[in-house]
Design a protein around this motif. Structure first.
Motif, PDB file in Angstrom:
ATOM      1  N   TYR A  19      -7.387  -3.417  -4.118  1.00  0.00           N
ATOM      2  CA  TYR A  19      -8.632  -3.434  -3.339  1.00  0.00           C
ATOM      3  C   TYR A  19      -9.066  -2.032  -2.905  1.00  0.00           C
ATOM      4  O   TYR A  19     -10.089  -1.878  -2.256  1.00  0.00           O
ATOM      5  CB  TYR A  19      -8.458  -4.315  -2.093  1.00  0.00           C
ATOM      6  CG  TYR A  19      -8.529  -5.798  -2.365  1.00  0.00           C
ATOM      7  CD1 TYR A  19      -9.719  -6.503  -2.204  1.00  0.00           C
ATOM      8  CD2 TYR A  19      -7.404  -6.501  -2.788  1.00  0.00           C
ATOM      9  CE1 TYR A  19      -9.791  -7.867  -2.441  1.00  0.00           C
ATOM     10  CE2 TYR A  19      -7.460  -7.876  -3.035  1.00  0.00           C
ATOM     11  CZ  TYR A  19      -8.657  -8.543  -2.856  1.00  0.00           C
ATOM     12  OH  TYR A  19      -8.729  -9.897  -3.095  1.00  0.00           O
ATOM     13  N   GLN A  20      -8.260  -1.013  -3.262  1.00  0.00           N
ATOM     14  CA  GLN A  20      -8.574   0.346  -2.798  1.00  0.00           C
ATOM     15  C   GLN A  20      -9.797   0.914  -3.508  1.00  0.00           C
ATOM     16  O   GLN A  20     -10.133   0.509  -4.613  1.00  0.00           O
ATOM     17  CB  GLN A  20      -7.370   1.267  -3.026  1.00  0.00           C
ATOM     18  CG  GLN A  20      -6.211   0.942  -2.084  1.00  0.00           C
ATOM     19  CD  GLN A  20      -4.950   1.749  -2.354  1.00  0.00           C
ATOM     20  OE1 GLN A  20      -4.965   2.708  -3.112  1.00  0.00           O
ATOM     21  NE2 GLN A  20      -3.857   1.356  -1.719  1.00  0.00           N
ATOM     22  N   GLY A  21     -10.439   1.853  -2.843  1.00  0.00           N
ATOM     23  CA  GLY A  21     -11.572   2.556  -3.441  1.00  0.00           C
ATOM     24  C   GLY A  21     -12.865   1.764  -3.458  1.00  0.00           C
ATOM     25  O   GLY A  21     -13.808   2.108  -4.162  1.00  0.00           O
ATOM     26  N   SER A  54      -3.873   0.775   5.777  1.00  0.00           N
ATOM     27  CA  SER A  54      -3.439   0.355   4.442  1.00  0.00           C
ATOM     28  C   SER A  54      -4.426  -0.641   3.839  1.00  0.00           C
ATOM     29  O   SER A  54      -5.007  -1.465   4.547  1.00  0.00           O
ATOM     30  CB  SER A  54      -2.053  -0.299   4.522  1.00  0.00           C
ATOM     31  OG  SER A  54      -2.069  -1.354   5.455  1.00  0.00           O
ATOM     32  N   VAL A  55      -4.595  -0.518   2.538  1.00  0.00           N
ATOM     33  CA  VAL A  55      -5.410  -1.468   1.773  1.00  0.00           C
ATOM     34  C   VAL A  55      -4.598  -1.821   0.528  1.00  0.00           C
ATOM     35  O   VAL A  55      -3.992  -0.933  -0.101  1.00  0.00           O
ATOM     36  CB  VAL A  55      -6.778  -0.848   1.394  1.00  0.00           C
ATOM     37  CG1 VAL A  55      -7.533  -1.730   0.412  1.00  0.00           C
ATOM     38  CG2 VAL A  55      -7.621  -0.618   2.651  1.00  0.00           C
ATOM     39  N   LEU A  56      -4.555  -3.079   0.170  1.00  0.00           N
ATOM     40  CA  LEU A  56      -3.821  -3.497  -1.033  1.00  0.00           C
ATOM     41  C   LEU A  56      -4.283  -2.661  -2.222  1.00  0.00           C
ATOM     42  O   LEU A  56      -5.499  -2.439  -2.384  1.00  0.00           O
ATOM     43  CB  LEU A  56      -4.083  -4.975  -1.334  1.00  0.00           C
ATOM     44  CG  LEU A  56      -3.390  -6.006  -0.445  1.00  0.00           C
ATOM     45  CD1 LEU A  56      -3.825  -7.424  -0.871  1.00  0.00           C
ATOM     46  CD2 LEU A  56      -1.880  -5.866  -0.500  1.00  0.00           C
ATOM     47  N   ALA A  67       0.834  -1.210   0.000  1.00  0.00           N
ATOM     48  CA  ALA A  67       0.000   0.000   0.000  1.00  0.00           C
ATOM     49  C   ALA A  67       0.864   1.254   0.000  1.00  0.00           C
ATOM     50  O   ALA A  67       0.573   2.218  -0.714  1.00  0.00           O
ATOM     51  CB  ALA A  67      -0.932  -0.007   1.212  1.00  0.00           C
ATOM     52  N   PHE A  68       1.919   1.242   0.796  1.00  0.00           N
ATOM     53  CA  PHE A  68       2.747   2.447   0.916  1.00  0.00           C
ATOM     54  C   PHE A  68       3.933   2.446  -0.047  1.00  0.00           C
ATOM     55  O   PHE A  68       4.584   3.473  -0.228  1.00  0.00           O
ATOM     56  CB  PHE A  68       3.264   2.591   2.352  1.00  0.00           C
ATOM     57  CG  PHE A  68       2.220   3.040   3.332  1.00  0.00           C
ATOM     58  CD1 PHE A  68       1.877   4.383   3.454  1.00  0.00           C
ATOM     59  CD2 PHE A  68       1.561   2.118   4.135  1.00  0.00           C
ATOM     60  CE1 PHE A  68       0.915   4.801   4.357  1.00  0.00           C
ATOM     61  CE2 PHE A  68       0.590   2.525   5.044  1.00  0.00           C
ATOM     62  CZ  PHE A  68       0.262   3.879   5.150  1.00  0.00           C
ATOM     63  N   GLY A  69       4.263   1.270  -0.609  1.00  0.00           N
ATOM     64  CA  GLY A  69       5.401   1.195  -1.526  1.00  0.00           C
ATOM     65  C   GLY A  69       6.730   1.327  -0.804  1.00  0.00           C
ATOM     66  O   GLY A  69       7.754   1.676  -1.406  1.00  0.00           O
ATOM     67  N   GLY A  84     -14.377   0.833  -0.407  1.00  0.00           N
ATOM     68  CA  GLY A  84     -15.016   0.976   0.901  1.00  0.00           C
ATOM     69  C   GLY A  84     -14.393   0.140   2.003  1.00  0.00           C
ATOM     70  O   GLY A  84     -14.898   0.126   3.128  1.00  0.00           O
ATOM     71  N   ILE A  85     -13.289  -0.545   1.704  1.00  0.00           N
ATOM     72  CA  ILE A  85     -12.686  -1.414   2.722  1.00  0.00           C
ATOM     73  C   ILE A  85     -12.059  -0.582   3.838  1.00  0.00           C
ATOM     74  O   ILE A  85     -12.233  -0.884   5.031  1.00  0.00           O
ATOM     75  CB  ILE A  85     -11.642  -2.359   2.087  1.00  0.00           C
ATOM     76  CG1 ILE A  85     -12.352  -3.295   1.106  1.00  0.00           C
ATOM     77  CG2 ILE A  85     -10.892  -3.145   3.152  1.00  0.00           C
ATOM     78  CD1 ILE A  85     -11.423  -4.154   0.269  1.00  0.00           C
ATOM     79  N   GLY A  86     -11.381   0.497   3.461  1.00  0.00           N
ATOM     80  CA  GLY A  86     -10.802   1.389   4.475  1.00  0.00           C
ATOM     81  C   GLY A  86     -11.893   1.924   5.387  1.00  0.00           C
ATOM     82  O   GLY A  86     -11.756   1.942   6.610  1.00  0.00           O
TER      83      GLY A  86
HETATM   84  C1  COA Z   1      -6.008   5.287   2.520  1.00  0.00           C
HETATM   85  C2  COA Z   1      -6.540   3.898   2.219  1.00  0.00           C
HETATM   86  C3  COA Z   1      -6.233   2.976   3.392  1.00  0.00           C
HETATM   87  C4  COA Z   1      -8.049   4.000   2.005  1.00  0.00           C
HETATM   88  O1  COA Z   1      -8.559   2.700   1.842  1.00  0.00           O
HETATM   89  P1  COA Z   1      -9.730   2.417   0.774  1.00  0.00           P
HETATM   90  O2  COA Z   1     -10.238   1.062   1.003  1.00  0.00           O
HETATM   91  O3  COA Z   1      -9.221   2.759  -0.564  1.00  0.00           O
HETATM   92  O4  COA Z   1     -10.769   3.512   1.282  1.00  0.00           O
HETATM   93  P2  COA Z   1     -12.318   3.587   0.913  1.00  0.00           P
HETATM   94  O5  COA Z   1     -12.597   2.851  -0.354  1.00  0.00           O
HETATM   95  O6  COA Z   1     -13.099   3.209   2.106  1.00  0.00           O
HETATM   96  O7  COA Z   1     -12.494   5.126   0.734  1.00  0.00           O
HETATM   97  C5  COA Z   1     -11.852   5.790  -0.340  1.00  0.00           C
HETATM   98  C6  COA Z   1     -11.695   7.178   0.147  1.00  0.00           C
HETATM   99  O8  COA Z   1     -10.443   7.234   0.835  1.00  0.00           O
HETATM  100  C7  COA Z   1      -9.950   8.529   0.709  1.00  0.00           C
HETATM  101  N1  COA Z   1      -8.577   8.538   1.212  1.00  0.00           N
HETATM  102  C8  COA Z   1      -8.291   8.744   2.518  1.00  0.00           C
HETATM  103  N2  COA Z   1      -6.997   8.750   2.696  1.00  0.00           N
HETATM  104  C9  COA Z   1      -6.407   8.498   1.495  1.00  0.00           C
HETATM  105  C10 COA Z   1      -5.075   8.373   1.059  1.00  0.00           C
HETATM  106  N3  COA Z   1      -4.015   8.524   1.894  1.00  0.00           N
HETATM  107  N4  COA Z   1      -4.847   8.065  -0.230  1.00  0.00           N
HETATM  108  C11 COA Z   1      -5.880   7.909  -1.083  1.00  0.00           C
HETATM  109  N5  COA Z   1      -7.176   8.045  -0.725  1.00  0.00           N
HETATM  110  C12 COA Z   1      -7.437   8.336   0.555  1.00  0.00           C
HETATM  111  C13 COA Z   1     -10.249   8.835  -0.711  1.00  0.00           C
HETATM  112  O9  COA Z   1     -10.278  10.229  -0.853  1.00  0.00           O
HETATM  113  C14 COA Z   1     -11.657   8.222  -0.922  1.00  0.00           C
HETATM  114  O10 COA Z   1     -12.585   9.215  -0.612  1.00  0.00           O
HETATM  115  P3  COA Z   1     -14.078   9.233  -1.236  1.00  0.00           P
HETATM  116  O11 COA Z   1     -14.826   8.144  -0.523  1.00  0.00           O
HETATM  117  O12 COA Z   1     -14.574  10.583  -0.885  1.00  0.00           O
HETATM  118  O13 COA Z   1     -13.939   8.977  -2.688  1.00  0.00           O
HETATM  119  C15 COA Z   1      -5.897   3.298   0.939  1.00  0.00           C
HETATM  120  O14 COA Z   1      -6.163   4.156  -0.139  1.00  0.00           O
HETATM  121  C16 COA Z   1      -4.396   3.103   1.050  1.00  0.00           C
HETATM  122  O15 COA Z   1      -3.931   2.050   1.519  1.00  0.00           O
HETATM  123  N6  COA Z   1      -3.604   4.096   0.614  1.00  0.00           N
HETATM  124  C17 COA Z   1      -2.163   3.993   0.657  1.00  0.00           C
HETATM  125  C18 COA Z   1      -1.648   4.067   2.079  1.00  0.00           C
HETATM  126  C19 COA Z   1      -2.057   5.365   2.760  1.00  0.00           C
HETATM  127  O16 COA Z   1      -1.857   6.461   2.224  1.00  0.00           O
HETATM  128  N7  COA Z   1      -2.611   5.244   3.986  1.00  0.00           N
HETATM  129  C20 COA Z   1      -3.153   6.385   4.698  1.00  0.00           C
HETATM  130  C21 COA Z   1      -2.156   7.064   5.527  1.00  0.00           C
HETATM  131  S1  COA Z   1      -1.805   6.159   7.034  1.00  0.00           S
END
Ligand code: COA
Length: 171
Positions: free
Chosen positions: A87-89, A82-84, A22-24, A91-93
Motif C-alpha cells: 500500500y506504500q507510495g 508504517s504502511v503495508l 512495514a519495518f521487516g 499517499g496513505i502515509g
Molecule cells: C514511510 C511510510 C510510512 C510512508 O508511507 P506511504 O503511504 O508510502 O507514504 P506516501 O505515499 O504518503 O508518501 C510517499 C513519500 O514518503 C516518503 N517517505 C518518507 N519516509 C519514508 C521512508 N522511511 N521510507 C520510504 N519513503 C519515505 C517518500 O519519499 C515519498 O515521497 P514523495 O511523495 O516525495 O515521493 C512507508 O513508506 C513505510 O511504512 N515505510 C517503512 C517503515 C518506515 O520506514 N517508517 C518511517 C520511519 S518511522
C-alpha cells in the motif's frame, strides 16, 4: 477506499502486524505496545488507515519531554509510522500524518518532533529542529531531526533537548 481514523480497542494485533511487515522486524510494533501501556500514550493520537475492514497503516504520536536549562515542556513525538508494503507510495502515509496533526492541534501539546526523511516532513510544516534550538538526545545528521510548532511561535525563546520515554531505549 482508504479511510483514516483513531485506533480503537481490538486494533492492537493488526497494528503490530502492519509495523512488522512495514519495518521487516518486530521492534516498532513492540514499541507501540509499550507506549500504549504507558503514561506517554495519548488516546486519539494513535491513528490507523483502513481499507474496508483491514488496517493497512498506522501512525503514533506520543508524549515526550523537551528539557531546557530552566524548564520541562511536554511535547509530542511522531514515531513510528508504517504502511503495508503493498500500500506504500499511494499517499496513505501523507493522509495519516495530516489527520494526526489536525488532532494534535486540538490537544494541549505545543509541538511535535520527528526523526525522518528531510524531504518528506517539511510538506507538513516541519522544520529542522536545530533551527528552533531543539536537539535530539542522540547523535544524528542535523537535517533528519525536525519539529513542528502546533501553537505558532511557541518555541521562540526555547532551547532544549528532547527526552524520550524509557520504552524508546531499545530502538
Ligand atoms: C514511510 C511510510 C510510512 C510512508 O508511507 P506511504 O503511504 O508510502 O507514504 P506516501 O505515499 O504518503 O508518501 C510517499 C513519500 O514518503 C516518503 N517517505 C518518507 N519516509 C519514508 C521512508 N522511511 N521510507 C520510504 N519513503 C519515505 C517518500 O519519499 C515519498 O515521497 P514523495 O511523495 O516525495 O515521493 C512507508 O513508506 C513505510 O511504512 N515505510 C517503512 C517503515 C518506515 O520506514 N517508517 C518511517 C520511519 S518511522
Amino acid at each position: 477506499m482508504i479511510t483514516v481514523r483513531p485506533e480503537m480497542p481490538g486494533d492492537e494485533d493488526a497494528i503490530r502486524q502492519v509495523n512488522l511487515l512495514a519495518f521487516g522486524r518486530d521492534v516498532e510494533g513492540k514499541l507501540v505496545d509499550l507506549i500504549r501501556g504507558s503514561r506517554f500514550y495519548v488516546p486519539g493520537l494513535s491513528v490507523v488507515a483502513v481499507d474496508g475492514n483491514i488496517i493497512v497503516g498506522h501512525i503514533l504520536m506520543s508524549a515526550a519531554m523537551l528539557v531546557s536549562s530552566h524548564d520541562v515542556m511536554s511535547i509530542l513525538a511522531l514515531a513510528p509510522m508504517s504502511v503495508l508494503p503493498e500500500y506504500q507510495g499511494r499517499g496513505i502515509g501523507t493522509e495519516m500524518v495530516r489527520f494526526a496533526l489536525e488532532r494534535a492541534k486540538s490537544s494541549l501539546f505545543p509541538a511535535v518532533v520527528v526523526l525522518g526523511h528531510p524531504e518528506y516532513y517539511p510538506r507538513f510544516g516541519f522544520v529542522k529542529a536545530s533551527d528552533k534550538g531543539i536537539y535530539a538526545p542522540f547523535t544524528i545528521p542535523d537535517e533528519v531531526y525536525m519539529v513542528l510548532e502546533l501553537i505558532p511561535n511557541v518555541l521562540d525563546n526555547v532551547t532544549g533537548t528532547v527526552r524520550y520515554p524509557p520504552c524508546f531505549a531499545d530502538l
